[in-house]
Scaffold this motif. Structure first.
Motif, PDB file in Angstrom:
ATOM      1  N   TYR A  42      19.365  65.412   2.226  1.00 53.17           N
ATOM      2  CA  TYR A  42      19.234  64.438   3.298  1.00 53.17           C
ATOM      3  C   TYR A  42      20.614  63.946   3.710  1.00 53.17           C
ATOM      4  N   ASP A  62      23.374  58.568  14.681  1.00 51.26           N
ATOM      5  CA  ASP A  62      22.501  57.763  15.531  1.00 51.26           C
ATOM      6  C   ASP A  62      21.562  56.861  14.730  1.00 51.26           C
ATOM      7  N   ARG A  70      19.345  57.741  12.282  1.00 50.87           N
ATOM      8  CA  ARG A  70      18.181  58.394  11.668  1.00 50.87           C
ATOM      9  C   ARG A  70      18.582  59.052  10.357  1.00 50.87           C
ATOM     10  N   GLN A 118      17.953  62.370   8.276  1.00 51.14           N
ATOM     11  CA  GLN A 118      17.435  63.737   8.378  1.00 51.14           C
ATOM     12  C   GLN A 118      17.170  64.259   6.971  1.00 51.14           C
ATOM     13  N   TYR A 149      12.606  63.727  10.229  1.00 57.03           N
ATOM     14  CA  TYR A 149      13.514  62.621  10.547  1.00 57.03           C
ATOM     15  C   TYR A 149      12.799  61.303  10.296  1.00 57.03           C
ATOM     16  N   GLU A 150      13.525  60.334   9.765  1.00 57.71           N
ATOM     17  CA  GLU A 150      13.001  58.989   9.570  1.00 57.71           C
ATOM     18  C   GLU A 150      13.809  58.029  10.424  1.00 57.71           C
ATOM     19  N   GLY A 151      13.121  57.103  11.053  1.00 54.38           N
ATOM     20  CA  GLY A 151      13.791  56.118  11.891  1.00 54.38           C
ATOM     21  C   GLY A 151      13.838  56.568  13.336  1.00 54.38           C
ATOM     22  N   GLU A 152      14.422  55.724  14.149  1.00 47.37           N
ATOM     23  CA  GLU A 152      14.529  56.003  15.572  1.00 47.37           C
ATOM     24  C   GLU A 152      16.003  55.992  15.964  1.00 47.37           C
ATOM     25  N   ALA A 153      16.371  56.923  16.819  1.00 44.15           N
ATOM     26  CA  ALA A 153      17.771  57.020  17.237  1.00 44.15           C
ATOM     27  C   ALA A 153      18.192  55.759  17.983  1.00 44.15           C
ATOM     28  N   GLN A 154      19.378  55.254  17.643  1.00 41.89           N
ATOM     29  CA  GLN A 154      19.925  54.068  18.286  1.00 41.89           C
ATOM     30  C   GLN A 154      21.283  54.427  18.865  1.00 41.89           C
TER      31      GLN A 154
END
Length: 118
Positions: free
Chosen positions: A69, A74, A76, A78, A96-101
């Motif tokens: 990982y 961004d 996230r 991976q 992928y975990e989370g949301e791109a910021q």
């Protein structure tokens, strides 16, 4: 004629002086009787620089399983989970975990040199 004889003698001397095997102690590859078996893992989490990554793998003979990982720029995470079974090849599943910021773009001020007076 003497020159030709001297050259021939020099070539014979060089051929006789050359080692028949490499001088650095060559040994043939070992023949392994048993298939490989191991298990390892590592992880790095550095809050100062923002690095967060790791890897884990286990192998027993021709069966290999593992995952790794990495925290992407961004925001996230991976994750890659993979298996290798004999000749089946490398089979990976990526998630992928989370949301791109994305940060708002703010251009840097243009460089303006100070005037030089002579």
């Amino acid at each position: 004629m003497i020159a030709k004889t001297a050259i021939a003698v020099a070539l014979v001397a060089v051929a006789v002086a050359a080692p028949s095997q490499p001088a650095y102690g060559y040994t043939p590859e070992p023949a392994y009787e048993e298939p490989a078996k191991y298990d390892y893992s590592y992880a790095v989490k550095d809050d100062y620089s923002g690095n967060d990554f790791g890897h884990q793998e286990a192998r027993d003979g021709y069966d290999t399983q593992g995952s790794y990982y990495v925290l992407l720029p961004d925001g996230r995470l991976q994750k890659v989970t993979y298996t290798v079974n004999g000749d089946s090849g490398y089979v990976a599943e990526v998630s992928y975990e989370g949301e791109a910021q994305y940060l708002e773009y703010k251009p840097a001020p243009a460089y303006k040199p100070t005037p030089a007076y002579a």
